[in-house]
Design a protein around this motif. Structure first.
Motif, PDB file in Angstrom:
ATOM      1  N   GLN A 291      -3.770   5.983  -7.360  1.00 15.98           N
ATOM      2  CA  GLN A 291      -4.336   5.305  -6.280  1.00 15.98           C
ATOM      3  C   GLN A 291      -3.478   4.147  -6.014  1.00 15.98           C
ATOM      4  OE1 GLN A 291      -8.441   3.778  -6.353  1.00 15.98           O
ATOM      5  NE2 GLN A 291      -7.593   1.901  -5.460  1.00 15.98           N
ATOM      6  N   ALA A 292      -2.966   3.956  -4.833  1.00 12.86           N
ATOM      7  CA  ALA A 292      -1.825   3.114  -4.531  1.00 12.86           C
ATOM      8  C   ALA A 292      -2.126   2.227  -3.221  1.00 12.86           C
ATOM      9  CB  ALA A 292      -0.348   3.796  -4.366  1.00 12.86           C
ATOM     10  N   ASN A 293      -1.594   1.266  -3.261  1.00 13.21           N
ATOM     11  CA  ASN A 293      -1.598   0.533  -2.036  1.00 13.21           C
ATOM     12  C   ASN A 293      -0.236   0.196  -1.684  1.00 13.21           C
ATOM     13  OD1 ASN A 293      -1.092  -2.740  -1.017  1.00 13.21           O
ATOM     14  ND2 ASN A 293      -2.953  -1.954  -0.273  1.00 13.21           N
ATOM     15  N   PHE A 294       0.108   0.567  -0.329  1.00 13.29           N
ATOM     16  CA  PHE A 294       1.513   0.221   0.060  1.00 13.29           C
ATOM     17  C   PHE A 294       1.733  -0.040   1.493  1.00 13.29           C
ATOM     18  CE2 PHE A 294       0.600   4.867   0.644  1.00 13.29           C
ATOM     19  CZ  PHE A 294       1.294   5.177   1.945  1.00 13.29           C
ATOM     20  N   ASN A 295       2.873  -0.814   1.843  1.00  8.95           N
ATOM     21  CA  ASN A 295       3.073  -1.105   3.164  1.00  8.95           C
ATOM     22  C   ASN A 295       3.838   0.000   3.634  1.00  8.95           C
ATOM     23  OD1 ASN A 295       1.587  -3.316   2.897  1.00  8.95           O
ATOM     24  ND2 ASN A 295       3.424  -4.517   2.206  1.00  8.95           N
TER      25      ASN A 295
END
Length: 125
Positions: free
Chosen positions: A92-96
């Motif tokens: 699971q990742a958060n990225f812009n």
């Protein structure tokens, strides 16, 4: 001296991400996906392809990822939760990216060291 080793799954993930972020889609798909791989994703950044999207085969997955990278522009990873089993990689990742900030989660079911089934989730942060 303490040494740490990177698991095979994490090494696979790191190389996968580095290759796609560098725009080397064809190389990434040829190396990382089985010939008959299936990609099911909830990516909703295409006006002409509503989610969920199901794609099968390397050539179709290449077409998807070329279009995907054109849409998102870049990957600026902000956070990552990662785990794996003998034959599955989960993250699971958060990225812009050019579309904004997202939370994405993927499960990759592996066969012979390659992705056979890729399940992807995409949620605007």
């Amino acid at each position: 001296m303490v040494t740490s080793t990177i698991s095979p799954g994490r090494k696979f993930f790191n190389t996968h991400l580095e290759t796609i972020a560098a725009g080397k889609v064809d190389e990434m798909v040829d190396r990382d996906y089985t010939e008959d791989a299936v990609l099911i994703t909830y990516f909703n950044g295409f006006a002409d392809m509503p989610a969920p999207i199901t794609i099968q085969g390397r050539e179709n997955i290449k077409q998807f990822f070329h279009k995907y990278m054109k849409a998102i522009g870049h990957i600026d990873l902000k956070s990552l939760d990662f785990t794996e089993t003998e034959d599955t990689i989960f993250f699971q990742a958060n990225f812009n990216n050019d579309l904004g900030s997202v939370n994405a989660g993927d499960a990759w079911m592996m066969r012979d060291g390659k992705i056979a089934y890729h399940f992807g989730f995409w949620i605007w942060a």
